[in-house]
Design an enzyme around this catalytic site. Structure first.
Site, mmCIF file in Angstrom:
data_model
loop_
_atom_site.group_PDB
_atom_site.id
_atom_site.type_symbol
_atom_site.label_atom_id
_atom_site.label_comp_id
_atom_site.label_asym_id
_atom_site.label_seq_id
_atom_site.Cartn_x
_atom_site.Cartn_y
_atom_site.Cartn_z
ATOM 1 N N THR A 70 -8.382 -2.992 -5.166
ATOM 2 C CA THR A 70 -8.082 -3.450 -6.524
ATOM 3 C C THR A 70 -7.152 -4.656 -6.503
ATOM 4 O OG1 THR A 70 -8.321 -1.175 -7.321
ATOM 5 C CG2 THR A 70 -7.265 -2.739 -8.800
ATOM 6 N N GLU A 129 4.650 -3.561 2.722
ATOM 7 C CA GLU A 129 4.527 -3.392 1.273
ATOM 8 C C GLU A 129 5.850 -2.947 0.662
ATOM 9 O OE1 GLU A 129 -0.186 -2.131 0.952
ATOM 10 O OE2 GLU A 129 1.322 -0.590 1.252
ATOM 11 N N THR A 149 -1.943 -5.067 -0.849
ATOM 12 C CA THR A 149 -3.105 -4.748 -0.039
ATOM 13 C C THR A 149 -3.974 -3.721 -0.757
ATOM 14 O OG1 THR A 149 -1.741 -5.119 1.933
ATOM 15 C CG2 THR A 149 -3.810 -3.932 2.247
ATOM 16 N N GLY A 150 -5.290 -3.841 -0.599
ATOM 17 C CA GLY A 150 -6.191 -2.846 -1.173
ATOM 18 C C GLY A 150 -7.298 -3.473 -1.987
ATOM 19 N N GLY A 198 -1.410 -1.909 -4.836
ATOM 20 C CA GLY A 198 -2.113 -0.684 -5.175
ATOM 21 C C GLY A 198 -1.326 0.542 -4.749
ATOM 22 N N ALA A 199 -1.933 1.707 -4.887
ATOM 23 C CA ALA A 199 -1.314 2.960 -4.465
ATOM 24 C C ALA A 199 -2.406 3.986 -4.214
ATOM 25 C CB ALA A 199 -0.328 3.472 -5.514
ATOM 26 N N ASP A 200 -2.079 4.968 -3.388
ATOM 27 C CA ASP A 200 -3.015 6.054 -3.100
ATOM 28 C C ASP A 200 -2.787 7.253 -4.013
ATOM 29 O OD1 ASP A 200 -4.307 4.759 -0.770
ATOM 30 O OD2 ASP A 200 -2.298 4.906 0.072
#
Length: 237
Positions: free
Chosen positions: A36, A112, A33-34, A91-93
C-alpha cells in the site's frame, strides 16, 4: 497509476493516494515499505512530475522503498544530513484500537521505527483486515537479531511465553537477511496485553536489535475498505 479492475488493488491505490495527498511542498517525507505504501510513493512521484508538489526530499526505510522512490523521481536524503522529518507514510501488519502496531512483515521494521519515530506526523496506511482488538491476534511479532545470538534470544523469547521461529527465505535457501545483515525471529504470542512493556523487554535481550512493536508513535491511520463492491478510505485519529 496502473489501471486495474481489481477492487482490492483499487482500494490500496486510493489509500496510498489519500496519504500522499497530505504531503506538502518544502517538506521531508519518510517513505515506508509495503504494497500500500508503494502506491503512496508512486503518487508522490506523480505530484512532483506534474508540479503540484515541489521541493521535497524523501528518507527511505528499506532498499525496496529506495528503489521505488528513485523510479518515481523522488529526491532522497539520509538521516545523517537532516534534523527533522515532517511526515512519514508507512504500512502495518496489525493495528490495535490505540493505534499501536505490529510491523516487520517485510523485515524492515528497524529502519521503519527509526524514521517513523522521528516524524512530526506519522500516517499508517492499511486495509481493514489489519485492524485487530489485540496485537498478536493474527500476525507474528518480528524480532531482528544478530546472527550469533539467535539461539539464546529464542530461549529468552520462549521464557516470555512466545513461540519463536527463525524466518526462512521463500525464493532463496536459508534464512531471511535484513538490510542490516541480521536475521529475523518471528514470535507467536497469544495476544499481547501490554505492548509497551513487551517492546521494552524484548529490546533489552542481548543480541536483539529491534522488534516490530510500534507503541505510541502513530498519529493517523488511513483504512481502506470495500463497501458495496466499491473502495473507500476512512481515517482514524
Amino acid at each position: 497509476m496502473t489501471m486495474t479492475n481489481d477492487p482490492v488493488v483499487i482500494m490500496k491505490q486510493e489509500v496510498g493516494k489519500a496519504a500522499a495527498s497530505r504531503v506538502k511542498s518544502d517538506s521531508i517525507v519518510g517513505l515506508g515499505t509495503g504494497s500500500t505504501t508503494a502506491y503512496a510513493i508512486e503518487y508522490i512521484g506523480e505530484r512532483l512530475k506534474s508540479g503540484d508538489l515541489k521541493n521535497i526530499v524523501g528518507v527511505t526505510t528499506s532498499f525496496q522503498a529506495e528503489v521505488l522512490a528513485r523510479k518515481y523521481g523522488i529526491p532522497l536524503t539520509t538521516l545523517d544530513v537532516i534534523d527533522r522529518i515532517d511526515v512519514a507514510i508507512d504500512g502495518a501488519d496489525e493495528v490495535d484500537p490505540n493505534k499501536n502496531l505490529i510491523k516487520g512483515g517485510g523485515a524492515a521494521h528497524t529502519q521503519e521505527k527509526i524514521v517513523d519515530s522521528l516524524a512530526e506526523v506519522f500516517i499508517v496506511v492499511v486495509d481493514s483486515n489489519k485492524l485487530v482488538d489485540k496485537l498478536g491476534s493474527t500476525f507474528l511479532l518480528p524480532v531482528e537479531v544478530i546472527p550469533k545470538a539467535v539461539t539464546p534470544v529464542m530461549r529468552q523469547l520462549e521464557q516470555l511465553g512466545g513461540k519463536p521461529e527463525l524466518r526462512m527465505g521463500v525464493r532463496k535457501a536459508g534464512p531471511v537477511v535484513t538490510d542490516q545483515g541480521n536475521l529475523v525471529i518471528d514470535v507467536k504470542f497469544e495476544g499481547i496485553d501490554d505492548p509497551a512493556t513487551l517492546e521494552k523487554t524484548i529490546n533489552n535481550i542481548p543480541g536483539v536489535l529491534e522488534n516490530g512493536l510500534f507503541v505510541g508513535v502513530t498519529d493517523i491511520v488511513l483504512v481502506g475498505e470495500i463497501i458495496d463492491g466499491k473502495p473507500s478510505v476512512r481515517e482514524i485519529c
